[in-house]
Each structure stands twice: as C-alpha cells, then as structure tokens.
Scaffold this motif. Sequence first.
Motif, PDB file in Angstrom:
ATOM      1  N   UNK A   6       0.847  -1.189   0.000  1.00 52.80           N
ATOM      2  CA  UNK A   6       0.000   0.000   0.000  1.00 52.80           C
ATOM      3  C   UNK A   6       0.882   1.240   0.000  1.00 52.80           C
ATOM      4  N   UNK A   7       0.637   2.141  -0.955  1.00 49.43           N
ATOM      5  CA  UNK A   7       1.362   3.415  -1.028  1.00 49.43           C
ATOM      6  C   UNK A   7       0.377   4.548  -0.780  1.00 49.43           C
ATOM      7  N   UNK A   8       0.733   5.426   0.145  1.00 46.79           N
ATOM      8  CA  UNK A   8      -0.077   6.598   0.469  1.00 46.79           C
ATOM      9  C   UNK A   8       0.856   7.784   0.656  1.00 46.79           C
ATOM     10  N   UNK A   9       0.328   9.012   0.616  1.00 49.10           N
ATOM     11  CA  UNK A   9       1.187  10.165   0.880  1.00 49.10           C
ATOM     12  C   UNK A   9       1.808  10.072   2.267  1.00 49.10           C
ATOM     13  N   UNK A  10       3.009  10.618   2.411  1.00 49.45           N
ATOM     14  CA  UNK A  10       3.714  10.582   3.690  1.00 49.45           C
ATOM     15  C   UNK A  10       2.816  11.134   4.792  1.00 49.45           C
ATOM     16  N   UNK A  26      -1.037  -9.250   9.644  1.00 44.94           N
ATOM     17  CA  UNK A  26       0.129  -9.832  10.301  1.00 44.94           C
ATOM     18  C   UNK A  26       1.380  -9.426   9.534  1.00 44.94           C
ATOM     19  N   UNK A  27       2.518  -9.548  10.204  1.00 44.90           N
ATOM     20  CA  UNK A  27       3.810  -9.245   9.586  1.00 44.90           C
ATOM     21  C   UNK A  27       3.753  -7.918   8.826  1.00 44.90           C
ATOM     22  N   UNK A  28       3.342  -6.879   9.521  1.00 46.80           N
ATOM     23  CA  UNK A  28       3.188  -5.552   8.928  1.00 46.80           C
ATOM     24  C   UNK A  28       4.522  -4.825   8.905  1.00 46.80           C
ATOM     25  N   UNK A  29       4.751  -4.082   7.844  1.00 48.04           N
ATOM     26  CA  UNK A  29       5.980  -3.284   7.728  1.00 48.04           C
ATOM     27  C   UNK A  29       5.619  -1.926   7.153  1.00 48.04           C
ATOM     28  N   UNK A  30       6.225  -0.878   7.689  1.00 50.32           N
ATOM     29  CA  UNK A  30       5.970   0.497   7.244  1.00 50.32           C
ATOM     30  C   UNK A  30       7.305   1.198   7.041  1.00 50.32           C
ATOM     31  N   UNK A  31       7.459   1.857   5.898  1.00 54.03           N
ATOM     32  CA  UNK A  31       8.679   2.626   5.669  1.00 54.03           C
ATOM     33  C   UNK A  31       8.379   3.809   4.769  1.00 54.03           C
ATOM     34  N   UNK A  32       9.262   4.782   4.829  1.00 56.66           N
ATOM     35  CA  UNK A  32       9.130   5.974   3.996  1.00 56.66           C
ATOM     36  C   UNK A  32       9.893   5.756   2.700  1.00 56.66           C
ATOM     37  N   UNK A  33       9.334   6.291   1.608  1.00 56.25           N
ATOM     38  CA  UNK A  33       9.958   6.140   0.299  1.00 56.25           C
ATOM     39  C   UNK A  33       9.774   7.437  -0.475  1.00 56.25           C
ATOM     40  N   UNK A  34      10.504   7.567  -1.563  1.00 56.44           N
ATOM     41  CA  UNK A  34      10.358   8.723  -2.428  1.00 56.44           C
ATOM     42  C   UNK A  34       9.729   8.261  -3.725  1.00 56.44           C
ATOM     43  N   UNK A  35       8.528   8.766  -4.024  1.00 53.66           N
ATOM     44  CA  UNK A  35       7.861   8.457  -5.281  1.00 53.66           C
ATOM     45  C   UNK A  35       8.467   9.274  -6.400  1.00 53.66           C
ATOM     46  N   UNK A  44       3.565  -2.743   3.894  1.00 48.17           N
ATOM     47  CA  UNK A  44       3.385  -4.110   3.418  1.00 48.17           C
ATOM     48  C   UNK A  44       2.485  -4.809   4.429  1.00 48.17           C
ATOM     49  N   UNK A  45       1.398  -5.388   3.915  1.00 47.08           N
ATOM     50  CA  UNK A  45       0.363  -5.961   4.762  1.00 47.08           C
ATOM     51  C   UNK A  45       0.110  -7.404   4.339  1.00 47.08           C
ATOM     52  N   UNK A  46      -0.077  -8.278   5.306  1.00 54.10           N
ATOM     53  CA  UNK A  46      -0.515  -9.651   5.052  1.00 54.10           C
ATOM     54  C   UNK A  46      -1.827  -9.836   5.812  1.00 54.10           C
TER      55      UNK A  46
END
Length: 95
Positions: A6-10, A26-35, A44-46
């Motif tokens: 899933x990509x959303x605005x910062x 489960x096994x959720x991960x969140x990070x910042x990226x540059x579009x 990242x979601x399961x």
Amino acid sequence: MRQLIVQVPRGYGKNVLEIAKACDGENLAHFEAMGTEKPLDVVIVHVPNQKVEDLLGELESLPDLHITLNPRGVIALEPPAGEAPQQVKNVENRS
C-alpha cells in the motif's frame, strides 16, 4: 493469506497500519519512500483472504491510494521456527 503493498502520501502510513491491524493483518511493515513526484509511506500488509475486501473498503477513504495485490497466496510465519507446523495448519481456501 494475501500480501498487499500500500502506497499513500507521507503521514498516512500509520492510518494504513491501524486499518490493517483491525483487519487481522500480520507481519506488517511500514517505511518511507520517495515516489516519482513526492514522498510516500509504503506499508506491506498480510491479511487473511476473507479480510481483503474489508481492508480495501477501509483504505478507500485515504488520499492518493495505490495498492499492489500479490495474486498468489502467502503464508505468514512468526518465530519460533519450531511452531511453524502449527502455524501452517491454520491455512484457508483461496479467495
């Protein structure tokens, strides 16, 4: 279980995490990226197969939402490795 990216605005990544947790994520991960044009939060979601529709419905209200749905099932495991056989037994039919 399905994997979604899933990509959303910062700044909206925490909202995605809360929604994913409410949908038994489960096994959720969140990070910042540059579009290509602006900064993003990537999560990242399961989620269980039967919760994908609920998750997508809840995420619809977020602005500039982009979702990648992995078309194949995944098995999300958690440590310890000795418990993997019990975790794998908890599988569901594909949606």
